[in-house]
Design a protein around this motif. Structure first.
Motif, PDB file in Angstrom:
ATOM      1  N   TYR A 131       0.814  -1.215   0.000  1.00  0.00           N
ATOM      2  CA  TYR A 131       0.000   0.000   0.000  1.00  0.00           C
ATOM      3  C   TYR A 131       0.848   1.266   0.000  1.00  0.00           C
ATOM      4  O   TYR A 131       0.488   2.274  -0.584  1.00  0.00           O
ATOM      5  CB  TYR A 131      -0.993  -0.013   1.171  1.00  0.00           C
ATOM      6  CG  TYR A 131      -2.158  -0.907   0.880  1.00  0.00           C
ATOM      7  CD1 TYR A 131      -3.083  -0.566  -0.102  1.00  0.00           C
ATOM      8  CD2 TYR A 131      -2.324  -2.108   1.542  1.00  0.00           C
ATOM      9  CE1 TYR A 131      -4.150  -1.394  -0.407  1.00  0.00           C
ATOM     10  CE2 TYR A 131      -3.394  -2.953   1.252  1.00  0.00           C
ATOM     11  CZ  TYR A 131      -4.298  -2.585   0.276  1.00  0.00           C
ATOM     12  OH  TYR A 131      -5.353  -3.408  -0.035  1.00  0.00           O
ATOM     13  N   LYS A 132       2.005   1.200   0.668  1.00  0.00           N
ATOM     14  CA  LYS A 132       2.891   2.364   0.685  1.00  0.00           C
ATOM     15  C   LYS A 132       3.410   2.639  -0.727  1.00  0.00           C
ATOM     16  O   LYS A 132       3.406   3.778  -1.196  1.00  0.00           O
ATOM     17  CB  LYS A 132       4.062   2.092   1.633  1.00  0.00           C
ATOM     18  CG  LYS A 132       4.895   3.307   1.941  1.00  0.00           C
ATOM     19  CD  LYS A 132       5.842   3.023   3.095  1.00  0.00           C
ATOM     20  CE  LYS A 132       6.770   4.199   3.328  1.00  0.00           C
ATOM     21  NZ  LYS A 132       7.596   4.010   4.515  1.00  0.00           N
ATOM     22  N   ALA A 134       1.983   1.673  -3.520  1.00  0.00           N
ATOM     23  CA  ALA A 134       0.862   2.100  -4.349  1.00  0.00           C
ATOM     24  C   ALA A 134       0.562   3.577  -4.098  1.00  0.00           C
ATOM     25  O   ALA A 134       0.378   4.359  -5.035  1.00  0.00           O
ATOM     26  CB  ALA A 134      -0.368   1.242  -4.076  1.00  0.00           C
ATOM     27  N   ALA A 135       0.552   3.990  -2.833  1.00  0.00           N
ATOM     28  CA  ALA A 135       0.244   5.379  -2.490  1.00  0.00           C
ATOM     29  C   ALA A 135       1.272   6.316  -3.115  1.00  0.00           C
ATOM     30  O   ALA A 135       0.937   7.366  -3.657  1.00  0.00           O
ATOM     31  CB  ALA A 135       0.196   5.565  -0.978  1.00  0.00           C
TER      32      ALA A 135
ATOM     33  N   TYR B 131      -1.438   4.483   4.655  1.00  0.00           N
ATOM     34  CA  TYR B 131      -1.105   4.228   3.262  1.00  0.00           C
ATOM     35  C   TYR B 131      -2.204   3.460   2.530  1.00  0.00           C
ATOM     36  O   TYR B 131      -2.446   3.666   1.353  1.00  0.00           O
ATOM     37  CB  TYR B 131       0.240   3.521   3.146  1.00  0.00           C
ATOM     38  CG  TYR B 131       1.385   4.486   3.344  1.00  0.00           C
ATOM     39  CD1 TYR B 131       1.637   5.457   2.383  1.00  0.00           C
ATOM     40  CD2 TYR B 131       2.174   4.460   4.477  1.00  0.00           C
ATOM     41  CE1 TYR B 131       2.664   6.378   2.555  1.00  0.00           C
ATOM     42  CE2 TYR B 131       3.201   5.368   4.659  1.00  0.00           C
ATOM     43  CZ  TYR B 131       3.447   6.328   3.698  1.00  0.00           C
ATOM     44  OH  TYR B 131       4.456   7.237   3.871  1.00  0.00           O
ATOM     45  N   PHE B 138      -6.706   7.371  -3.754  1.00  0.00           N
ATOM     46  CA  PHE B 138      -6.029   7.731  -5.004  1.00  0.00           C
ATOM     47  C   PHE B 138      -6.590   6.929  -6.162  1.00  0.00           C
ATOM     48  O   PHE B 138      -6.736   7.430  -7.265  1.00  0.00           O
ATOM     49  CB  PHE B 138      -4.537   7.435  -4.922  1.00  0.00           C
ATOM     50  CG  PHE B 138      -3.794   8.435  -4.126  1.00  0.00           C
ATOM     51  CD1 PHE B 138      -4.410   9.605  -3.720  1.00  0.00           C
ATOM     52  CD2 PHE B 138      -2.483   8.212  -3.770  1.00  0.00           C
ATOM     53  CE1 PHE B 138      -3.718  10.534  -2.966  1.00  0.00           C
ATOM     54  CE2 PHE B 138      -1.794   9.134  -3.014  1.00  0.00           C
ATOM     55  CZ  PHE B 138      -2.409  10.296  -2.607  1.00  0.00           C
TER      56      PHE B 138
END
Lengths: 225, 225
Positions: A131-132, A134-135, B131, B138
């Motif tokens: 997720y990090k 992706a963000a 995140y 997003f």
């Protein structure tokens, strides 16, 4: 997979030492090697979900395509980097369409989506990495889209560079990003990022206090859009 | 803050029971209550970094603004939801500009950025929540931008709805999303999401197998763009 590939995993995955020995073995056993010649098409998000891609050598390009075939580069994945968006199908909320191709001859390790999905359910550090990443990628993409599609800043900057080159009769402009920002009514940070984007697209070459128009024809096209 | 607010934290934060008692107290002690009347401006990413917003009552709207003042709604934050993007300044990579205002009269709890930053360094579950939320938001945003700015699908759908209403002489179309997808050359999922987006913008009202044009004037404007 080759044993030496397993040894490289810690470089790709910051969570490597948070995995159990069994989890590490699962990744190594299931990673498959693939080679893509320059220009080869690798992935379309809506059609498959190839898995996490680790770039051993070469470079991949992630992009979107409009209905009339225009494409916009979102970001590139360099040697030593991992791309999680190609496994994005297991993130429920991720539904937009990205495409990936090989920007250079590339050698890639593929960790299948099912393997990553299971690990990320078991291990918070794996989920966090995904997720990090992706963000951070999305944030980059948002910036690009905002500037290009919403503000047309790519066009405005191209207009400025082409006009300046015509005025001075030189293809290399001696100007700081700060000065360009003042002339184009923008912020220095925005100018710097867009110039870097231009550089990756081979439109300009950058040096301290200088911008060289490397592909004036393409810049002129962009300015006329 | 009020004691009852502290009791609500577990509802906002899925990581609540992964915090130590001390960490829970830190959040409760530092949360501040704020009220915003409908239409009030709350946040501009480049100018401040207000912190994580928890919507106790009401609704917030997150949007972007182009240079000529056009704005595009990215998503809404409903009662019981948290918004982490308003603390995004501590995520290094997040540099694009979003704005937030109150869509309804709203009561909000604000957890200051410094508090969240420290907790997310100490506790992987806090970092993961942030995140994950950012990635999901997003992704939504990317979808909207891709459809609206890149594919003009909002316009195409508006054209179809307005034409169909003119043809049938009815403001309520009896059609499934599947049928609309076939007519507009799109995918059912894309039609459904864009119709939901239209519904939130009060342009249409949806019922099973029916689309009612709730604001024909605005749809006509969108179709002419």
């Amino acid at each position: 997979m080759q044993k030496e590939d397993c040894g490289r995993m810690a470089g790709f995955f910051p969570f490597w030492d948070k995995l159990t020995g069994e989890e590490q073995k699962t990744i190594c056993r299931n990673a498959a090697s693939a080679e893509y010649p320059k220009g080869a098409f690798i992935h379309r998000a809506s059609e498959d979900c190839v898995g996490v891609l680790l770039v051993k050598e070469g470079q991949l390009r992630v992009y979107m395509q409009s209905e009339d075939g225009r494409d916009i580069t979102l970001f590139r994945i360099d040697e030593g980097e991992a791309c999680v968006l190609s496994a994005s199908c297991f993130m429920q909320e991720i539904t937009f369409e990205i495409l990936i191709d090989a920007e250079k001859d590339s050698e890639v390790l593929v960790i299948p989506t099912a393997v990553i999905r299971r690990l990320s359910q078991e291990n918070i550090y794996v989920e966090n990495f995904i997720y990090k990443q992706a963000a951070e990628r999305f944030s980059d993409v948002m910036w690009t889209m905002q500037q290009i599609l919403f503000m047309s800043f790519d066009k405005r900057l191209a207009v400025f560079l082409v006009d300046e080159a015509a005025k001075t009769g030189e293809d290399t402009l001696t100007m700081t990003h700060d000065q360009i920002a003042r002339y184009t009514g923008s912020a220095r940070e925005v100018v710097s990022r867009m110039l870097k984007y231009f550089e990756k697209e081979n439109l300009v070459e950058l040096a301290r206090g200088r911008v060289k128009l490397a592909n004036k024809k393409k810049l002129q096209e962009l300015a006329r859009k």
